[in-house]
Design a protein around this motif. Structure first.
Motif, PDB file in Angstrom:
ATOM      1  N   THR A 254       0.849  -1.190   0.000  1.00 61.44           N
ATOM      2  CA  THR A 254       0.000   0.000   0.000  1.00 61.44           C
ATOM      3  C   THR A 254       0.882   1.236   0.000  1.00 61.44           C
ATOM      4  O   THR A 254       1.710   1.439   0.896  1.00 61.44           O
ATOM      5  N   ILE A 255       0.719   2.056  -1.053  1.00 63.70           N
ATOM      6  CA  ILE A 255       1.518   3.269  -1.246  1.00 63.70           C
ATOM      7  C   ILE A 255       0.561   4.447  -1.335  1.00 63.70           C
ATOM      8  O   ILE A 255      -0.292   4.491  -2.234  1.00 63.70           O
ATOM      9  N   ASP A 256       0.675   5.367  -0.405  1.00 60.68           N
ATOM     10  CA  ASP A 256      -0.195   6.555  -0.400  1.00 60.68           C
ATOM     11  C   ASP A 256      -1.671   6.167  -0.505  1.00 60.68           C
ATOM     12  O   ASP A 256      -2.447   6.786  -1.249  1.00 60.68           O
ATOM     13  N   GLY A 257      -2.058   5.104   0.206  1.00 62.83           N
ATOM     14  CA  GLY A 257      -3.448   4.685   0.229  1.00 62.83           C
ATOM     15  C   GLY A 257      -3.878   3.825  -0.938  1.00 62.83           C
ATOM     16  O   GLY A 257      -5.021   3.370  -0.987  1.00 62.83           O
ATOM     17  N   VAL A 258      -2.970   3.593  -1.883  1.00 60.08           N
ATOM     18  CA  VAL A 258      -3.280   2.766  -3.056  1.00 60.08           C
ATOM     19  C   VAL A 258      -2.620   1.404  -2.879  1.00 60.08           C
ATOM     20  O   VAL A 258      -1.420   1.319  -2.597  1.00 60.08           O
ATOM     21  N   THR A 259      -3.387   0.333  -3.043  1.00 59.85           N
ATOM     22  CA  THR A 259      -2.865  -1.018  -2.874  1.00 59.85           C
ATOM     23  C   THR A 259      -2.528  -1.635  -4.220  1.00 59.85           C
ATOM     24  O   THR A 259      -3.367  -1.651  -5.142  1.00 59.85           O
ATOM     25  N   CYS A 260      -1.271  -2.131  -4.315  1.00 62.46           N
ATOM     26  CA  CYS A 260      -0.777  -2.716  -5.561  1.00 62.46           C
ATOM     27  C   CYS A 260      -0.207  -4.104  -5.262  1.00 62.46           C
ATOM     28  O   CYS A 260       0.440  -4.300  -4.230  1.00 62.46           O
ATOM     29  N   ALA A 290      -3.628   2.019  -9.069  1.00 63.13           N
ATOM     30  CA  ALA A 290      -2.958   3.080  -9.815  1.00 63.13           C
ATOM     31  C   ALA A 290      -2.801   4.309  -8.933  1.00 63.13           C
ATOM     32  O   ALA A 290      -3.736   4.705  -8.231  1.00 63.13           O
ATOM     33  N   LEU A 291      -1.600   4.913  -8.982  1.00 66.70           N
ATOM     34  CA  LEU A 291      -1.322   6.103  -8.181  1.00 66.70           C
ATOM     35  C   LEU A 291      -1.766   7.361  -8.924  1.00 66.70           C
ATOM     36  O   LEU A 291      -1.398   7.557 -10.092  1.00 66.70           O
ATOM     37  N   PRO A 292      -2.512   8.242  -8.276  1.00 61.05           N
ATOM     38  CA  PRO A 292      -2.816   9.526  -8.908  1.00 61.05           C
ATOM     39  C   PRO A 292      -1.550  10.381  -8.967  1.00 61.05           C
ATOM     40  O   PRO A 292      -0.750  10.387  -8.029  1.00 61.05           O
ATOM     41  N   ALA A 293      -1.343  11.069 -10.068  1.00 64.23           N
ATOM     42  CA  ALA A 293      -0.129  11.870 -10.234  1.00 64.23           C
ATOM     43  C   ALA A 293      -0.413  13.025 -11.182  1.00 64.23           C
ATOM     44  O   ALA A 293      -1.113  12.856 -12.180  1.00 64.23           O
TER      45      ALA A 293
END
Length: 351
Positions: A254-260, A290-293
């Protein structure tokens, strides 16, 4: 051609200049007939390592062996380790053929044999007809080939090269990479090649040694180094990598609330690396993984376009796309995109 048939051995080698340690406890084995590139940022110890192998510097501690013989106290002229310098160090007062003959003359080889061997190597390097030309009448690529012929005419078992292509134009670098690789394979001799250029090291070497702050950070085949960096230093130095921090649980990170997905990774805090060319850019939110960017800028990189983004925590993210893909995305600064990657594209870093 492998470390199982060693030609060069560094064992706990250190080199200090006063209180500064340029090389710290180096352990490295280079196989007979192997092409090894030593790469790293300025001041990492790569050139000092090469100079110790050539006998131009004495180790402060540890042992260097060539073909089983300890070399710590062996003088430069007693070693068969010719060195091709970054500056080439050709003699301007000698013509092309005389430059190539110089090492043979120092060894007491007779005039006729010197001439025959020099002409053979000039022909091999595509310099037949140039033998009487002064050095300053040659192009950069021609001078490079003269320097190689001068080093190889003595038929050494090993050739050392210190940033030999750094002064050449880009198109000549590519050509000389082909010349060097072909020569090394044909001759079967050991090449130890110091460079700061990833493209040179990855294009030519059997193995790459990454150095940082006087120590070896990683050794491996070019693709291993590029795709599977072992630590953050290598990941930052090699390629265009994204380094992401998160928490692993149940085969996902989990990266910045996004699970991959991250199959096989142990639970706990972790860092992963994903290469820019393995990132996928989505114009719309795919819904998961997917991470928002936000788009920041783009950079033309020859084989593609590097797009730079700002991630949720302000981190820089990179993705490589083709010109056609860029035109389809039509990014503008500040526009929101989403970045994702296949599970197998993520590589866990060690501490």
């Amino acid at each position: 051609m492998t470390a199982s048939d060693p030609l060069v051995e560094f064992r706990s080698v250190k080199k200090s200049y006063g209180t500064f340690e340029a090389v710290k406890g180096l352990d490295l084995t280079i196989g007979r007939g192997e092409f090894v590139a030593i790469m790293g940022p300025s001041g990492c110890g790569k050139t000092t390592t090469l100079r110790m192998l050539a006998g131009l510097e004495a180790p402060t501690a540890g042992t260097i062996r060539i073909d089983g013989r300890e070399m710590n106290d062996v003088a430069v002229h007693e070693r068969d380790t010719p060195l091709v310098w970054q500056s080439l160090a050709l003699f301007p007062f000698l013509n092309v053929k005389e430059n190539v003959e110089f090492g043979l003359k120092m060894r007491g080889i007779g005039a006729q044999e010197r001439s025959d061997r020099a002409m053979l190597w000039l022909d091999r390097m595509g310099l037949k007809g140039f033998e009487t030309r002064p050095i300053d009448a040659l192009s950069g690529g021609q001078r490079q080939r003269v320097a190689l012929a001068r080093s190889l005419v003595t038929e050494p078992e090993m050739l050392l090269l210190d940033e030999p292509l750094s002064a050449l134009d880009a198109h000549l670098v590519i050509r000389m990479q082909g010349v060097l690789t072909k020569l090394q394979k044909e001759l079967g001799i050991t090449f130890v090649y110091v460079t700061h250029s990833q493209s040179e090291a990855f294009a030519m070497a059997d193995r790459v040694v990454i150095m940082g702050q006087g120590e070896i950070a990683q050794i491996g085949k070019p693709q291993e180094i590029f795709r599977a960096p072992q630590n953050r230093f290598v990941a930052e130095f090699v390629g265009r990598n994204n380094i992401l921090s998160g928490e692993v649980a149940g085969g996902a990170i989990t990266i910045d609330g996004v699970t991959c997905p991250l199959p096989g990774a142990p639970d706990g805090a972790a860092e992963i690396v994903v290469a820019a060319d393995r990132m996928t850019i989505h114009a719309d939110d795919p819904g998961k993984g997917a991470l928002p960017a936000d788009f920041v800028s783009e950079e033309f990189a020859g084989t593609g376009i590097i797009c730079y983004f700002e991630g949720p925590s302000g981190e820089e993210l990179k993705a490589q796309v083709s010109e056609a893909q860029l035109a389809e995305l039509a990014p503008e600064p500040g526009r929101r995109f989403w970045l994702s990657w296949a599970p197998e594209a993520a590589h866990s870093l060690t501490a």
